[in-house]
Design a protein around this motif. Structure first.
Motif, PDB file in Angstrom:
ATOM      1  N   ALA A  83      34.286  48.467  -0.926  1.00  0.00           N
ATOM      2  CA  ALA A  83      33.491  48.058   0.235  1.00  0.00           C
ATOM      3  C   ALA A  83      34.320  47.261   1.236  1.00  0.00           C
ATOM      4  O   ALA A  83      33.935  47.131   2.397  1.00  0.00           O
ATOM      5  CB  ALA A  83      32.293  47.218  -0.220  1.00  0.00           C
ATOM      6  N   GLY A  84      35.451  46.749   0.792  1.00  0.00           N
ATOM      7  CA  GLY A  84      36.280  45.912   1.652  1.00  0.00           C
ATOM      8  C   GLY A  84      36.985  46.704   2.737  1.00  0.00           C
ATOM      9  O   GLY A  84      37.053  47.926   2.705  1.00  0.00           O
ATOM     10  N   GLY A  85      37.506  45.978   3.668  1.00  0.00           N
ATOM     11  CA  GLY A  85      38.194  46.593   4.795  1.00  0.00           C
ATOM     12  C   GLY A  85      39.668  46.846   4.518  1.00  0.00           C
ATOM     13  O   GLY A  85      40.168  46.600   3.414  1.00  0.00           O
ATOM     14  N   PRO A  86      40.358  47.309   5.510  1.00  0.00           N
ATOM     15  CA  PRO A  86      41.791  47.588   5.367  1.00  0.00           C
ATOM     16  C   PRO A  86      42.611  46.300   5.372  1.00  0.00           C
ATOM     17  O   PRO A  86      42.136  45.237   5.765  1.00  0.00           O
ATOM     18  CB  PRO A  86      42.104  48.444   6.593  1.00  0.00           C
ATOM     19  N   ASP A  87      43.865  46.420   4.964  1.00  0.00           N
ATOM     20  CA  ASP A  87      44.762  45.268   4.988  1.00  0.00           C
ATOM     21  C   ASP A  87      45.288  45.057   6.409  1.00  0.00           C
ATOM     22  O   ASP A  87      44.852  45.732   7.348  1.00  0.00           O
ATOM     23  CB  ASP A  87      45.902  45.447   3.970  1.00  0.00           C
ATOM     24  N   ALA A  88      46.222  44.149   6.557  1.00  0.00           N
ATOM     25  CA  ALA A  88      46.749  43.796   7.883  1.00  0.00           C
ATOM     26  C   ALA A  88      47.410  44.987   8.582  1.00  0.00           C
ATOM     27  O   ALA A  88      47.470  45.039   9.816  1.00  0.00           O
ATOM     28  CB  ALA A  88      47.738  42.639   7.767  1.00  0.00           C
ATOM     29  N   GLN A  89      47.905  45.939   7.816  1.00  0.00           N
ATOM     30  CA  GLN A  89      48.539  47.128   8.383  1.00  0.00           C
ATOM     31  C   GLN A  89      47.540  48.264   8.606  1.00  0.00           C
ATOM     32  O   GLN A  89      47.936  49.374   8.958  1.00  0.00           O
ATOM     33  CB  GLN A  89      49.674  47.630   7.473  1.00  0.00           C
TER      34      GLN A  89
ATOM     35  N   GLN B  99      45.695  49.692   6.270  1.00  0.00           N
ATOM     36  CA  GLN B  99      45.641  50.585   5.110  1.00  0.00           C
ATOM     37  C   GLN B  99      44.583  50.107   4.117  1.00  0.00           C
ATOM     38  O   GLN B  99      44.464  48.907   3.861  1.00  0.00           O
ATOM     39  CB  GLN B  99      47.004  50.618   4.409  1.00  0.00           C
ATOM     40  N   TYR B 100      43.850  51.054   3.554  1.00  0.00           N
ATOM     41  CA  TYR B 100      42.905  50.746   2.492  1.00  0.00           C
ATOM     42  C   TYR B 100      43.612  50.887   1.144  1.00  0.00           C
ATOM     43  O   TYR B 100      44.447  51.779   0.979  1.00  0.00           O
ATOM     44  CB  TYR B 100      41.720  51.717   2.519  1.00  0.00           C
ATOM     45  N   ARG B 101      43.288  50.015   0.229  1.00  0.00           N
ATOM     46  CA  ARG B 101      43.837  50.137  -1.117  1.00  0.00           C
ATOM     47  C   ARG B 101      43.209  51.356  -1.781  1.00  0.00           C
ATOM     48  O   ARG B 101      42.047  51.683  -1.555  1.00  0.00           O
ATOM     49  CB  ARG B 101      43.540  48.882  -1.930  1.00  0.00           C
ATOM     50  N   THR B 102      43.976  52.019  -2.619  1.00  0.00           N
ATOM     51  CA  THR B 102      43.472  53.210  -3.301  1.00  0.00           C
ATOM     52  C   THR B 102      42.512  52.796  -4.420  1.00  0.00           C
ATOM     53  O   THR B 102      42.592  51.664  -4.928  1.00  0.00           O
ATOM     54  CB  THR B 102      44.619  54.025  -3.922  1.00  0.00           C
TER      55      THR B 102
END
Length: 181
Positions: free
Chosen positions: A89-95, A97-100
């Motif tokens: 449910a979380g968002g992407p990181d600073a770059q 990208q979503y964690r797999t």
């Protein structure tokens, strides 16, 4: 969980086995009035814990076949699922990208289950995380097309899981059962 493939389906089977075990250990006794329970209205987690403690079924020194011990294992698995879904449910990181799902599953496992598993089982779990499908597959499982659509659905599932986990945590903690062998 079964729709995530055979590797994850194996763990889903283990969860089902634990539910069946609780039913076998608890429901027949309750139905026959053993352990001091006479009415279905008294059935519940707290009643099961108290009845098993009173009957001396729970052993705090070695593994015993008890509903409480099995409940604790399910409780830990529920936390794993909750943490995995929180990651999805979380968002992407600073770059951006979503964690797999594999990364999220591994991180949740390290918190919820790995501390209670032997080395061999922790190593086997690594194969499961490698075999998890991509994020798009998870989104399809909750019948959405995008991360934005998935987040509110996942949040409602997470909230329900968190409520069950918190209530079970409280019952187990009240009776010092969070570290049963």
């Amino acid at each position: 969980m079964e729709s995530l493939g055979p590797m994850v389906g194996f763990f889903s089977l283990k969860v089902k086995e634990k539910v069946v075990l609780i039913r076998e250990l608890w429901l027949p006794q309750e139905a026959h009035g053993r352990l001091g329970l006479r009415t279905p209205a008294r059935f519940g987690l707290k009643a099961m814990v108290e009845a098993e403690l009173k009957a001396g079924v729970v052993n705090f020194s070695w593994r015993s076949a008890s509903g409480c011990r099995t409940l604790l294992r399910l409780h830990r698995s529920l936390l794993w699922l909750q943490l995995l879904l929180e990651g999805l449910a979380g968002g992407p990181d600073a770059q951006g990208q979503y964690r797999t799902p594999g990364e999220l599953g591994r991180a949740a496992y390290m918190v919820a289950l790995a501390p209670h598993h032997p080395w061999v089982l922790r190593q086997a779990a690594e194969f499961v995380f490698l075999a998890l499908p991509d994020r798009r597959h998870f989104l399809e499982l909750v019948c959405v097309r995008s991360q934005r659509e998935a987040t509110p659905i996942l949040r409602s599932i997470i909230d329900a899981l968190a409520l069950v986990h918190a209530q079970t945590q409280q019952i187990l903690a009240e009776h010092d059962m969070l570290e049963l062998p």
